[in-house]
Motif scaffolding. Structure first.
Motif, mmCIF file in Angstrom:
data_model
loop_
_atom_site.group_PDB
_atom_site.id
_atom_site.type_symbol
_atom_site.label_atom_id
_atom_site.label_comp_id
_atom_site.label_asym_id
_atom_site.label_seq_id
_atom_site.Cartn_x
_atom_site.Cartn_y
_atom_site.Cartn_z
ATOM 1 N N ALA A 8 0.832 -1.201 0.000
ATOM 2 C CA ALA A 8 0.000 0.000 0.000
ATOM 3 C C ALA A 8 0.870 1.256 0.000
ATOM 4 O O ALA A 8 0.572 2.243 -0.703
ATOM 5 C CB ALA A 8 -0.930 -0.010 1.209
ATOM 6 N N ARG A 9 1.934 1.235 0.767
ATOM 7 C CA ARG A 9 2.818 2.406 0.812
ATOM 8 C C ARG A 9 3.564 2.592 -0.508
ATOM 9 O O ARG A 9 3.844 3.739 -0.918
ATOM 10 C CB ARG A 9 3.800 2.261 1.962
ATOM 11 N N LEU A 10 3.898 1.497 -1.183
ATOM 12 C CA LEU A 10 4.524 1.613 -2.500
ATOM 13 C C LEU A 10 3.579 2.263 -3.507
ATOM 14 O O LEU A 10 4.014 3.083 -4.339
ATOM 15 C CB LEU A 10 4.942 0.226 -3.000
ATOM 16 N N ARG A 11 2.318 1.896 -3.450
ATOM 17 C CA ARG A 11 1.347 2.516 -4.345
ATOM 18 C C ARG A 11 1.268 4.020 -4.091
ATOM 19 O O ARG A 11 1.264 4.834 -5.025
ATOM 20 C CB ARG A 11 -0.035 1.871 -4.155
ATOM 21 N N VAL A 12 1.247 4.394 -2.814
ATOM 22 C CA VAL A 12 1.201 5.815 -2.473
ATOM 23 C C VAL A 12 2.487 6.514 -2.920
ATOM 24 O O VAL A 12 2.453 7.636 -3.454
ATOM 25 C CB VAL A 12 0.970 5.992 -0.958
ATOM 26 N N ASN A 53 -2.376 17.887 -3.256
ATOM 27 C CA ASN A 53 -2.391 16.456 -3.560
ATOM 28 C C ASN A 53 -1.213 15.750 -2.886
ATOM 29 O O ASN A 53 -1.341 14.624 -2.392
ATOM 30 C CB ASN A 53 -2.347 16.247 -5.061
ATOM 31 N N ARG A 54 -0.057 16.414 -2.853
ATOM 32 C CA ARG A 54 1.115 15.834 -2.195
ATOM 33 C C ARG A 54 0.877 15.662 -0.703
ATOM 34 O O ARG A 54 1.241 14.633 -0.119
ATOM 35 C CB ARG A 54 2.330 16.728 -2.435
ATOM 36 N N GLN A 55 0.265 16.633 -0.062
ATOM 37 C CA GLN A 55 -0.047 16.508 1.364
ATOM 38 C C GLN A 55 -1.014 15.340 1.612
ATOM 39 O O GLN A 55 -0.891 14.609 2.600
ATOM 40 C CB GLN A 55 -0.656 17.812 1.873
ATOM 41 N N LEU A 56 -1.953 15.179 0.707
ATOM 42 C CA LEU A 56 -2.910 14.070 0.844
ATOM 43 C C LEU A 56 -2.197 12.736 0.729
ATOM 44 O O LEU A 56 -2.451 11.806 1.517
ATOM 45 C CB LEU A 56 -3.998 14.193 -0.221
ATOM 46 N N LEU A 57 -1.278 12.605 -0.220
ATOM 47 C CA LEU A 57 -0.559 11.349 -0.391
ATOM 48 C C LEU A 57 0.316 11.045 0.820
ATOM 49 O O LEU A 57 0.452 9.882 1.226
ATOM 50 C CB LEU A 57 0.289 11.408 -1.664
ATOM 51 N N GLU A 58 0.926 12.051 1.402
ATOM 52 C CA GLU A 58 1.723 11.839 2.615
ATOM 53 C C GLU A 58 0.855 11.322 3.753
ATOM 54 O O GLU A 58 1.260 10.437 4.512
ATOM 55 C CB GLU A 58 2.423 13.131 3.005
ATOM 56 N N ALA A 59 -0.342 11.869 3.887
ATOM 57 C CA ALA A 59 -1.259 11.393 4.921
ATOM 58 C C ALA A 59 -1.713 9.962 4.628
ATOM 59 O O ALA A 59 -1.859 9.143 5.540
ATOM 60 C CB ALA A 59 -2.460 12.324 5.026
ATOM 61 N N GLU A 60 -1.948 9.658 3.339
ATOM 62 C CA GLU A 60 -2.347 8.297 2.983
ATOM 63 C C GLU A 60 -1.214 7.305 3.268
ATOM 64 O O GLU A 60 -1.477 6.148 3.639
ATOM 65 C CB GLU A 60 -2.751 8.243 1.511
ATOM 66 N N ASP A 61 0.021 7.726 3.090
ATOM 67 C CA ASP A 61 1.161 6.865 3.422
ATOM 68 C C ASP A 61 1.184 6.557 4.916
ATOM 69 O O ASP A 61 1.383 5.411 5.324
ATOM 70 C CB ASP A 61 2.458 7.537 2.991
ATOM 71 N N ARG A 62 0.984 7.581 5.720
ATOM 72 C CA ARG A 62 0.944 7.351 7.172
ATOM 73 C C ARG A 62 -0.242 6.464 7.541
ATOM 74 O O ARG A 62 -0.148 5.626 8.447
ATOM 75 C CB ARG A 62 0.864 8.687 7.915
ATOM 76 N N GLN A 63 -1.351 6.649 6.843
ATOM 77 C CA GLN A 63 -2.524 5.823 7.124
ATOM 78 C C GLN A 63 -2.272 4.361 6.773
ATOM 79 O O GLN A 63 -2.621 3.449 7.540
ATOM 80 C CB GLN A 63 -3.730 6.347 6.341
ATOM 81 N N ALA A 64 -1.635 4.104 5.619
ATOM 82 C CA ALA A 64 -1.327 2.722 5.231
ATOM 83 C C ALA A 64 -0.364 2.086 6.222
ATOM 84 O O ALA A 64 -0.519 0.913 6.596
ATOM 85 C CB ALA A 64 -0.742 2.697 3.821
ATOM 86 N N ASP A 65 0.626 2.858 6.658
ATOM 87 C CA ASP A 65 1.577 2.335 7.633
ATOM 88 C C ASP A 65 0.881 2.026 8.954
ATOM 89 O O ASP A 65 1.148 0.992 9.578
ATOM 90 C CB ASP A 65 2.699 3.353 7.840
#
Length: 501
Positions: A211-215, A457-469
């Motif tokens: 999931a983090r790789l996708r993000v 969009n970059r801020q959203l992806l960073e949050a999604e990375d933390r969420q996946a982790d």
């Protein structure tokens, strides 16, 4: 019983069949078969643990039934996880080695039990030899009529021996070996719990890294788009070189995370294959397609009694404590005399034709008493060693109980905080998603530049990375919780019965 009758018959001959001798023999045999064993009788300790103060944080929700502890991985409702666990529990080499240790311990227990019973050795023998005429017998007999240098002898004997366990030393040794075998069974259950938990932990890390790789790849695409845009603006003289360098640095930073995540993913894939008892890379392709992490099952209300009943390390430590207690009695038994009986029934002859005749029959019986009366304190030292081993094992048992409670408290706290963080990250992702959508609308209306949209969009992806982790960490925390309370194996009821003896 038959053994009593045989022993009585054999030893009665050494007493010349006197009434007093036979009475003494009967008393000895009765003591051996039913007497009390020396040494302290074992009493299992009862740790006084208070209720877990973090158990309320992970208590079962009213609308969700708690997962079965025996097969807790089924509560995640993930078909891939179920397939992995089946492979691990049938193919793992550490588990196979643990089963081998169980067989060794059972063999030791059976050997200790056999020491309390008589042994019978059957020793038929035939020999042929030529006497020397220059030897002592040959010089004396070679002139006798019928002398023959070539001789043959035939001997068929059955020899029985039995050490009467008058004071229970052998019984204590058997108790210790039996308890150690039960400890080996519990240790095998502990290996099962560990490998099942390790497999689930590796699997959830794999899904988390995927999931983090996708993000991360989405982040690279976003930063590449941002760099292209800034370079276009630089070409028109609208943006500065500083903005181009900043965009380039952001892109490089995003790209740097991809190799790190790929390495971590590969490590867990290889770890999972080894846990399944195969060469790394065997099953990696089956997990190539990313899948969302499953929902976390409810654990339910857990009490200290549940943990002490289910934790294999606690059960094994308690069984080793029982074994060390029995070793004290085994050492104390050396203060007392040991009585051994032996006898032989057989036939001996120089001719096969006269072998099984009354003239060739030669029975014998004997009894031996051994008593270590004076040994310069060797028995005292052995008893002290046994008592010291018991004191050490008692401290280790109490330490094991405390560490078990520590594991439970830490696992419950980690799970509760991961679930709380999941709620916060969910709210953050929802807010950033809304901010990104509003930025897109504003850009279409010509109110803000595209760089602002890409930054949102970059801020959203960073949050999604933390969420996946965090989703991966939450699933791993649930696995640690199930491991901490001893979930992952059947037979807790049987082991509880063994531990209570």
């Amino acid at each position: 019983m038959a053994v009593d009758h045989i022993a009585g018959t054999m030893l009665a001959k050494s007493f010349r069949f006197s009434p007093l001798g036979y009475l003494t023999l009967s008393s000895v045999v009765a003591l051996s078969l039913g007497g009390c064993a020396v040494g302290p009788n074992y009493k299992a300790p009862h740790p006084d643990l208070a209720a877990f103060h973090n158990s309320s944080l992970v208590g079962a929700a009213a609308e969700q039934a708690p997962a079965s502890l025996d097969r807790w991985w089924e509560g995640f409702h993930d078909p891939e996880l179920l397939r992995i666990e089946r492979r691990v529990l049938t193919q793992n080499l550490d588990l196979a080695a643990a089963i081998g240790r169980i067989r060794q311990a059972h063999g030791a227990a059976e050997a200790a039990a056999a020491q309390m019973l008589p042994t019978l050795d059957f020793t038929p023998q035939a020999s042929a030899y030529r006497l020397s005429n220059e030897g002592l017998i040959g010089r004396m007999a070679h002139n006798f009529p019928g002398y023959n240098r070539d001789q043959r002898a035939y001997d068929v004997h059955g020899v029985a021996s039995w050490e009467l366990d008058l004071f229970g030393g052998l019984r204590r040794g058997h108790e210790a070996a039996r308890d150690e075998a039960q400890a080996a069974i519990a240790q095998s259950a502990g290996v099962r719990v560990s490998v099942a938990g390790d497999a689930a932990d590796a699997y959830f890390q794999i899904r988390g890294y995927q999931a983090r790789l996708r993000v991360a790849q989405d982040q690279v695409s976003t930063d590449q788009h941002l760099l292209d845009l800034v370079q276009q603006r630089r070409g028109r003289g609208v943006a500065s070189q500083r903005e181009v360098d900043q965009a380039q640095a952001l892109l490089q930073s995003a790209r740097e995370t991809v190799p790190v995540l790929r390495v971590a993913l590969e490590v867990q894939l290889n770890r999972l294959d080894v846990l399944m008892g195969v060469q790394p890379g065997t099953y990696a392709q089956e997990l190539a397609l990313a899948s969302p992490l499953p929902t976390i099952p409810s654990i339910g209300n857990v009490t200290p009694a549940d943990v002490l009943r289910r934790r294999p390390d606690v059960i094994a430590s308690e069984r080793r404590l029982a074994a060390s207690n029995a070793r004290i009695g085994q050492a104390l038994a050396d203060y007392y005399p040991k009585l051994s009986l032996s006898g032989a029934l057989g036939f001996q002859s120089l001719s096969v034709n006269k072998m099984f005749t009354p003239a060739g029959f030669g029975p014998s019986a004997s009894g031996a008493l051994r008593w270590r009366i004076f040994d310069f304190g060797k028995i005292d030292a052995e008893v002290q060693q046994a008592k010291g081993a018991y004191a050490e094992q008692l401290a280790q048992y109490r330490s094991t109980v405390l560490h078990a409670a520590e594991d439970v408290e830490n696992a419950f706290m980690a799970l509760a905080q991961s679930e709380k963080r999941a709620d916060d990250l969910g709210n953050e992702v929802a807010s950033l998603t809304q901010a990104r959508d509003l930025s897109s609308q504003s850009y279409k209306a010509g109110v803000i530049p595209l760089t602002d949209v890409l930054d949102a969009n970059r801020q959203l992806l960073e949050a999604e990375d933390r969420q996946a982790d965090n989703q991966s960490e939450t699933a791993r925390a649930a696995v640690r919780s199930f491991r901490a309370i001893g979930g992952g194996w059947e037979g807790a009821t049987e082991t509880t019965r063994l531990a209570s003896r």
